[in-house]
Design an enzyme around this catalytic site. Structure first.
Site, PDB file in Angstrom:
ATOM      1  N   SER A 137       0.842  -1.197   0.000  1.00 48.80           N
ATOM      2  CA  SER A 137       0.000   0.000   0.000  1.00 48.80           C
ATOM      3  C   SER A 137       0.876   1.246   0.000  1.00 48.80           C
ATOM      4  O   SER A 137       1.993   1.236   0.538  1.00 48.80           O
ATOM      5  CB  SER A 137      -0.897   0.018   1.245  1.00 48.80           C
ATOM      6  N   TYR A 150      -2.170  -0.414  10.198  1.00 46.29           N
ATOM      7  CA  TYR A 150      -2.103  -0.744   8.778  1.00 46.29           C
ATOM      8  C   TYR A 150      -0.772  -0.289   8.185  1.00 46.29           C
ATOM      9  O   TYR A 150      -0.117  -1.038   7.450  1.00 46.29           O
ATOM     10  CB  TYR A 150      -3.268  -0.065   8.052  1.00 46.29           C
TER      11      TYR A 150
END
Length: 230
Positions: A137, A150
């Site tokens: 990501s 995350y």
């Protein structure tokens, strides 16, 4: 590399980027092995793919389940040419607000899950001189407020893939880390966002492009973002 007749294992294949990637690889002529926890949805996606498929309900954090899935893959197809590590979750919240359990779960799925599946498939991928492509990501480069769990997991994924790339370089195994920005999936709620998120199919096209380059061409870390901003 030609993807026609290749055997590709895709994790997190029951929805979002994983499902779109499984469909795209099927269109390229791959035999696609779909791994995810949601059995019914997994089989629905498999039914949408032209060509050979194998749907194996699997929790990527369970080493025994992963080993069983790999064994079933090798029994069915005899080899593994491509691994797409895509399974992931986004849990947690601001530091100091009691989200440590969610942080542990996020790191366990996003980072340990990648390591577990890669470990289980690597021998076969080495034999095939294949590819390991992992969906990370842009959060690994541009952390978001309230997203420490995350972000930490994706930082870890990037580091894992960098080390792996060095370890398998002499085996002619390519290692690609794909870092998307905002993608419209179940993982995140972009309702608050003023821009336009990318679609899972946009990312799947990039996966196919990266995997289908000639063997001497390796995409290492690929960033992809939407042109629509806040």
């Amino acid at each position: 590399m030609t993807l026609d007749d290749a055997v590709a294992v895709v994790t997190g294949a029951s929805s979002g980027i994983g499902a779109a990637t499984a469909r795209a690889l099927g269109r390229e002529g791959c035999s696609v092995v779909l791994l995810a926890r949601r059995e019914e949805r997994l089989r629905e996606v498999a039914a949408e793919i032209d060509g050979e498929t194998l749907a194996v309900p699997t929790d990527v954090t369970d080493p025994e389940a992963v080993d069983s899935a790999v064994e079933q893959t090798l029994d069915s197809f005899g080899r593994i040419d491509v691994l797409v590590n895509n399974a992931g979750i986004a849990r947690g919240g601001p530091v100091g607000e009691g989200h440590l359990d969610e942080m542990r779960e996020t790191i366990r799925v996003n980072l340990e899950g990648v390591a577990t599946v890669t470990e289980a498939t690597l021998s076969a991928i080495r034999e095939a001189e294949g590819d390991v492509l992992t969906v990370s990501s842009l959060s690994a480069r541009y952390p978001q407020e309230g997203g420490s769990a995350y972000t930490a997991s994706k930082f870890g994924v990037n580091g894992f893939c960098r080390s792996l790339r060095k370890e398998v370089a002499d085996d002619d195994v390519r290692v690609t880390t794909l870092m998307p920005g905002a993608v419209s999936t179940e993982l995140n709620d972009w309702a608050h966002w003023d821009g336009r998120a990318m679609e899972p199919e946009d990312i799947a096209e990039i996966v196919v492009f990266a995997l289908s380059r000639p063997p001497h061409v390796e995409f290492t870390e690929v960033s992809v973002d939407t042109t629509d901003k806040f």
